[in-house]
Design an enzyme around this catalytic site. Structure first.
Site, short mmCIF file in Angstrom:
data_model
loop_
_atom_site.label_atom_id
_atom_site.label_comp_id
_atom_site.label_asym_id
_atom_site.label_seq_id
_atom_site.Cartn_x
_atom_site.Cartn_y
_atom_site.Cartn_z
CE LYS A 1 -5.07 -2.31 1.28
NZ LYS A 1 -3.81 -3.39 1.97
C1 LIG Z 1 -4.33 -4.74 1.12
C2 LIG Z 1 -3.48 -5.77 1.43
C3 LIG Z 1 -3.43 -6.90 0.73
C4 LIG Z 1 -5.17 -6.68 -0.28
O1 LIG Z 1 -5.34 -5.77 -1.08
P1 LIG Z 1 -6.51 -5.48 -2.27
O2 LIG Z 1 -5.88 -3.76 -3.74
O3 LIG Z 1 -7.49 -4.76 -0.94
O4 LIG Z 1 -7.13 -6.46 -3.04
C5 LIG Z 1 -3.37 -8.21 0.50
N1 LIG Z 1 -2.13 -8.14 0.79
C6 LIG Z 1 -1.72 -7.14 2.16
C7 LIG Z 1 -0.70 -7.28 2.31
C8 LIG Z 1 -2.22 -5.94 2.25
O5 LIG Z 1 -1.83 -5.01 3.10
#
Ligand SMILES: *Cc1c(COP(=O)(O)O)cnc(C)c1O
Length: 462
Positions: free
Chosen positions: A112
């Site tokens: 993210k």
């Molecule tokens: C947010 C997240 C996901 C999922 O990602 P999306 O874009 O919501 O599908 C998977 N793994 C981790 C570690 C995350 O923080």
């Protein structure tokens, strides 16, 4: 470049307007009216470029003229300067024909950071130019909140409030939210579950008097700018394995469908991607939907990959919009049915989705087993989310096309599950080794809308 709503009833906006507003006024999500194309020659020209240069070329056509070339390049440079790896998104080999894209070298150790660090810079630049200030409020089950705080801390035109469920996030996640000392950061530990945090956030957005008085802004994964920033690493990874002259496939551990939707956009732009594989944990609504066409919500079952524990996958709406031939009324109808528990995807739309997407589901036991075997046979310590991806990627890999699985978090962010599976407790990277010694600052709050609104208004008045 204009952005339109997936429900067809909100006015079209520029990139900057779509970024600053987040959700469309008709409840829909913004998508680009047309998808800019990159030719084989454009893609070949990415060979040997830095991550930042690739990011500039891939994103530039989407951004419009709110930002000049110089400013945009400068913001990209600032966004990724704090990453702990020169390649930003390095690719490592796991097995013959199977590669891992490490997306966890950012400041909060999850993918993210790629989007959040960039939109922090874009927000600051746009707000300064407009002479405006916003209040960002977010709800988190862990990773989004820490990434948002890290991205917006210390910025002058923004206050950031993050609601997290008291006692229900990992210690690393909590400390990443409570230890930044900047005065514009406000970590709020709410007495309740993640759903309560998200519920109060939605209440604030629907309380227009409050929303306007504090200039509320949202940075959760439905914000188009976050999807766009994630398109870049699909290009950088595919190019390292020979694109545009060789096809690749991707497997993506998926919750809200934001990350994998970015891969779909890369494919639409002209990147030769064969399959996009959705990997879910035991909360498998997307796997069930792609298998049967039934999109039915059930209870969330807490897992060892908590960032994928969701039952309504908000970005899936963007894929449905295309699968239904960009018919906003049809999407609005499905979303109405969802409020009553679920909907059935039409046969034509399901076929359209399956042209691009495959899926797989991984149990808790198989996730732990994958962490164990990936360490002993692939030399890689995986976080539980990445392990879900690797399990599905290995099963769906085809002999003639390289498979790239996305590693979405660093194993040290989820040390208990990793230790349980492998016997190894992964240490934090050096640059944050003192996380456990830094003082924490957090406000405990009740699950009460009026009290929360008062607290936010008092804090930003200072
Ligand atoms: C947010 C997240 C996901 C999922 O990602 P999306 O874009 O919501 O599908 C998977 N793994 C981790 C570690 C995350 O923080």
């Amino acid at each position: 470049m204009r952005y339109i709503s997936t429900r067809g009833q909100a006015p079209s906006l520029t990139f900057e307007e779509a970024m600053l507003s987040g959700l469309a006024r008709d409840g829909g999500l913004y998508v680009p009216e047309t998808i800019p194309q990159m030719s084989a020659g454009d893609i070949r020209a990415l060979h040997g470029l830095s991550y930042e240069e690739t990011a500039f070329r891939v994103m530039r056509p989407f951004v419009g003229d709110g930002f000049t070339d110089e400013v945009f390049a400068d913001l990209i440079a600032k966004a990724y300067a704090g990453f702990g790896h020169g390649a930003r998104a390095p690719l490592v080999q796991l097995a013959p024909g199977h590669f891992l894209l490490e997306l966890f070298h950012g400041p909060t150790l999850a993918f993210k950071d790629f989007a959040m660090q960039l939109i922090g810079q874009l927000f600051q630049e746009a707000l300064e130019r407009r002479g405006e200030r916003v209040t960002i409020v977010g709800a988190t089950s862990g990773d989004t909140g820490s990434a948002a705080i890290e991205a917006f801390k210390g910025l002058e035109n923004v206050d950031v409030f993050i609601l997290f469920p008291h006692g229900r996030v990992s210690e690393v996640q909590r400390r990443q939210m409570t230890t930044p000392a900047e005065a514009n950061v406000h970590a709020l530990a709410l007495d309740g579950h993640f759903d309560d945090c998200q519920g109060r956030l939605k209440d604030m957005f629907n309380h227009f008097e409050f929303r306007d008085s504090v200039r509320l802004a949202g940075v959760n994964s439905i914000n188009w700018a976050r999807v766009l920033a994630q398109v870049v690493y699909y290009f950088s990874a595919a190019v390292s394995l020979g694109a545009p002259d060789r096809k690749v496939s991707f497997t993506v551990p998926t919750g809200n469908f934001g990350d994998i939707f970015a891969g779909y956009i890369a494919k639409k732009m002209g990147l030769p991607i064969d399959r996009l594989v959705v990997a879910t944990n035991q909360n498998d609504i997307l796997h069930r939907c792609l298998s049967s066409g039934d999109y039915k919500t059930s209870e969330v079952h807490p897992s060892i990959s908590p960032s994928m524990d969701i039952q309504v996958s908000s970005n899936f709406e963007r894929a449905l919009f295309d699968a239904y031939g960009r018919d906003g009324a049809a999407v609005a109808q499905l979303m109405d049915e969802l409020k009553a528990g679920g909907f059935k995807v039409s046969q034509g739309a399901l076929e359209a989705l399956r042209e691009h997407f495959d899926s797989g589901r991984v149990s808790e036991e198989a996730t732990l087993d994958t962490i164990r075997t990936a360490h002993s046979t692939m030399g890689e310590l995986l976080c539980p989310h990445s392990a879900v991806g690797v399990r599905v990627g290995e099963a769906q890999r085809q002999a003639d096309t390289p498979m790239i699985t996305l590693a979405t978090a660093h194993p040290a962010k989820f040390p208990d599950a990793v230790e349980k599976a492998s016997g190894i407790r992964p240490p934090l990277p050096n640059r944050m080794a003192d996380l456990y010694e830094r003082p924490e600052r957090v406000t405990r709050v009740q699950n009460d809308l009026a009290a929360l609104e008062t607290l936010i208004q008092e804090r930003i008045a200072k």
